[in-house]
Design an enzyme around this catalytic site. Structure first.
Site, PDB file in Angstrom:
ATOM      1  N   ASP A   1      36.973   7.828  65.869  1.00  0.00           N
ATOM      2  CA  ASP A   1      35.961   7.403  64.791  1.00  0.00           C
ATOM      3  C   ASP A   1      34.965   6.435  65.218  1.00  0.00           C
ATOM      4  O   ASP A   1      35.287   5.586  66.006  1.00  0.00           O
ATOM      5  CB  ASP A   1      36.544   7.170  63.522  1.00  0.00           C
ATOM      6  CG  ASP A   1      37.907   6.429  63.358  1.00  0.00           C
ATOM      7  OD1 ASP A   1      38.924   6.893  62.616  1.00  0.00           O
ATOM      8  OD2 ASP A   1      37.811   5.258  64.319  1.00  0.00           O
TER       9      ASP A   1
ATOM     10  N   ASP B   1      32.879   3.298  63.921  1.00  0.00           N
ATOM     11  CA  ASP B   1      32.686   2.327  63.037  1.00  0.00           C
ATOM     12  C   ASP B   1      31.402   1.702  63.140  1.00  0.00           C
ATOM     13  O   ASP B   1      31.157   1.295  64.123  1.00  0.00           O
ATOM     14  CB  ASP B   1      33.795   1.607  62.420  1.00  0.00           C
ATOM     15  CG  ASP B   1      35.124   2.233  62.139  1.00  0.00           C
ATOM     16  OD1 ASP B   1      34.887   3.293  61.642  1.00  0.00           O
ATOM     17  OD2 ASP B   1      36.162   1.706  62.473  1.00  0.00           O
TER      18      ASP B   1
ATOM     19  N   ASP C   1      40.859  -8.335  64.403  1.00  0.00           N
ATOM     20  CA  ASP C   1      42.225  -8.789  65.022  1.00  0.00           C
ATOM     21  C   ASP C   1      42.358  -9.124  66.078  1.00  0.00           C
ATOM     22  O   ASP C   1      42.813 -10.445  66.625  1.00  0.00           O
ATOM     23  CB  ASP C   1      43.348  -7.792  64.478  1.00  0.00           C
ATOM     24  CG  ASP C   1      42.979  -6.286  64.845  1.00  0.00           C
ATOM     25  OD1 ASP C   1      41.949  -6.190  65.705  1.00  0.00           O
ATOM     26  OD2 ASP C   1      43.687  -5.265  64.494  1.00  0.00           O
TER      27      ASP C   1
HETATM   28  P1  ATP Z   1      42.407   3.183  65.945  1.00  0.00           P
HETATM   29  O1  ATP Z   1      42.025   3.926  66.979  1.00  0.00           O
HETATM   30  O2  ATP Z   1      44.000   3.319  65.754  1.00  0.00           O
HETATM   31  O3  ATP Z   1      41.557   3.782  64.664  1.00  0.00           O
HETATM   32  P2  ATP Z   1      41.029   0.797  65.497  1.00  0.00           P
HETATM   33  O4  ATP Z   1      40.968  -0.495  66.409  1.00  0.00           O
HETATM   34  O5  ATP Z   1      39.816   1.498  65.347  1.00  0.00           O
HETATM   35  O6  ATP Z   1      42.395   1.555  66.127  1.00  0.00           O
HETATM   36  P3  ATP Z   1      41.199   0.719  62.576  1.00  0.00           P
HETATM   37  O7  ATP Z   1      42.427   0.619  61.651  1.00  0.00           O
HETATM   38  O8  ATP Z   1      40.542   1.993  62.584  1.00  0.00           O
HETATM   39  O9  ATP Z   1      41.852   0.627  64.116  1.00  0.00           O
HETATM   40  O10 ATP Z   1      40.110  -0.600  62.475  1.00  0.00           O
HETATM   41  C1  ATP Z   1      38.809  -0.487  62.857  1.00  0.00           C
HETATM   42  C2  ATP Z   1      38.502  -2.130  63.095  1.00  0.00           C
HETATM   43  O11 ATP Z   1      38.893  -2.824  62.149  1.00  0.00           O
HETATM   44  C3  ATP Z   1      39.696  -2.732  64.347  1.00  0.00           C
HETATM   45  O12 ATP Z   1      39.049  -2.232  65.622  1.00  0.00           O
HETATM   46  C4  ATP Z   1      39.520  -4.277  64.122  1.00  0.00           C
HETATM   47  O13 ATP Z   1      38.262  -4.616  64.603  1.00  0.00           O
HETATM   48  C5  ATP Z   1      39.416  -4.275  62.371  1.00  0.00           C
HETATM   49  N1  ATP Z   1      40.786  -4.368  62.024  1.00  0.00           N
HETATM   50  C6  ATP Z   1      41.454  -3.114  61.460  1.00  0.00           C
HETATM   51  N2  ATP Z   1      42.525  -3.806  60.922  1.00  0.00           N
HETATM   52  C7  ATP Z   1      42.470  -5.175  60.927  1.00  0.00           C
HETATM   53  C8  ATP Z   1      43.370  -6.345  60.665  1.00  0.00           C
HETATM   54  N3  ATP Z   1      44.260  -6.399  59.852  1.00  0.00           N
HETATM   55  N4  ATP Z   1      42.795  -7.432  60.707  1.00  0.00           N
HETATM   56  C9  ATP Z   1      41.570  -7.835  61.286  1.00  0.00           C
HETATM   57  N5  ATP Z   1      40.817  -6.800  61.540  1.00  0.00           N
HETATM   58  C10 ATP Z   1      41.205  -5.535  61.499  1.00  0.00           C
HETATM   59 MG    MG Z   2      39.796   3.079  64.063  1.00  0.00          MG
END
Ligand code: ATP
Ligand code: MG
Length: 389
Positions: A54, A56, A125
């Protein structure tokens, strides 16, 4: 603080991996004098040459301002409003820059202040998840030294790891998720912090923990993820009943099932099958203890009861909102195994009856995993495959 900016020639992002509709959203925001970037996991994946799941987007436009620019926009969330912009089946999440207090080590209850783009990057994070990408300038904007860590395959929290894990302990689970998925190393200070703060995970809501675990069950790295959860001591806290049973003998079998599942290229990962991988060896052990060792052969009804209790103890007690349909599907997968390969070898397989069931393909896929480890299952699996042709 000034970010480090990497232009075209200094990073490997190739635009053709970016969804053209995500580019449209960014373009429209920028045309109206807002700033807008791809952020988070999508920038990380693009840098690694992975097509993101996805895309964002973060912007300085406020939710109501975003809404006026897009007809296909829905504002969601009460505490922190996010815009969802829909293109057919695809949804892009557009969020307004948020702040966070990087020095406050209290558990975060309030995460809903607007902020600057720098604050937005720094509240994320891990450094690899804190990069912004401007597709029009082809520029990576780096406030967190994230590009360097992507290059050296290093997982490091943004800011003090102890503080960041205390603020939101779910980050520890996310750390292991990224380690398993990307095969990165954990930077030393971050590793020390996770090891000394494991108990903090109890403060996170079971729903969020389950959300991260479920996301992980959609990748093909489940066996290494659960191995890490176990090595670091999280399984013991999050799934106490499961960990009681997964002693050295059963743990091996569960992980073998998971490994076979992770390596099956043709299959999409399926959460219920992967969870069944953990429960099946335990169920077999319970049957052994309660029946076989007492020279009794259980009826199917006895097995159904054991399955129901096992699912309750291992999944529903720790996660009260574990979805009912998943509980039922897992029970079906497990129970079907004893119809396909009855414990009493003199009994015939009941495959003909089961084959009409709408979830039969899941039971069969699980038999397929068992077939990798057991001759009798392999024969039965081959027979069913022939019948289905
Ligand atoms: P995935 O590929 O599993 O979706 P992702 O890094 O995109 O991994 P998401 O849960 O979609 O994870 O979250 C999007 C973004 O939001 C992360 O890349 C991070 O920058 C931020 N994020 C998500 N969860 C947290 C958290 N608990 N604390 C701080 N930042 C977070
Ligand atoms: Mg994601």
């Amino acid at each position: 603080m000034q970010p480090v900016i990497y232009l075209d020639e200094n990073h490997p992002i190739s635009e053709d991996r970016i969804d053209p509709d995500a580019l449209k959203v960014i373009h429209r925001l920028k045309k109206h004098d807002f700033s807008a970037y791809l952020v988070g996991g999508s920038v990380r994946d693009l840098l690694l040459g992975i097509t993101p799941k996805d895309f964002d987007i973060s912007t300085n436009a406020k939710p109501e301002e975003i809404k006026t620019l897009f007809r296909n926009c829905l504002l969601i969330g009460r505490r922190f409003r996010l815009a969802h912009i829909r293109f057919g089946p695809k949804v892009f999440e557009v969020s307004t820059f948020r702040s966070g207090d990087p020095k406050d080590d209290n558990f975060i209850v309030n995460d809903n202040e607007f902020g600057t783009e720098e604050q937005d990057a720094k509240r994320r994070d891990f450094t690899i998840n804190g990069l912004l990408y401007d597709p029009e300038e082809h520029a990576i904007i780096d406030y967190v030294h994230g590009l360097k860590d992507v290059d050296s395959k290093l997982l490091r929290t943004i800011g003090d790891p102890v503080i960041r894990f205390k603020q939101d302990p779910i980050r520890m689970i996310r750390l292991l998720k990224f380690k398993a998925r990307l095969n990165f190393d954990i930077e030393q200070e971050t590793d020390n912090a996770i090891r000394s703060n494991i108990q903090e995970i109890k403060k996170s809501s079971p729903d969020r923990v389950l959300g991260e675990v479920f996301k992980m069950l959609e990748t093909k790295a489940t066996s290494s993820f659960f191995e890490l959860l176990m090595d670091y001591g999280f399984i013991q806290i999050l799934f106490p009943h499961l960990s009681n049973f997964l002693g050295p003998d059963l743990k091996g079998t569960a992980f073998k099932f998971l490994e076979v599942a992770d390596n099956q290229e043709i299959y999409q990962p399926e959460k219920n099958i992967l969870l069944a991988c953990f429960l099946y060896p335990i169920l077999e052990k319970k049957i052994q203890i309660h029946y076989i060792e007492k020279d009794r052969i259980p009826h199917l009804g006895d097995i159904f009861d054991l399955t129901r209790d096992l699912i309750k103890d291992t999944l529903v007690l720790p996660f009260p909102r574990f979805p009912r349909w998943m509980r039922e599907t897992i029970a079906f997968i497990l129970n079907s195994q004893f119809k396909l390969t009855p414990i009493d070898p003199k009994k015939r397989s009941r495959k003909h009856k089961l084959m009409g069931h709408k979830k039969f393909s899941l039971a069969l896929r699980f038999l397929g995993l068992r077939a990798h480890l057991d001759e009798r299952c392999a024969r039965e699996y081959a027979k069913i495959k022939r019948l289905k042709k």
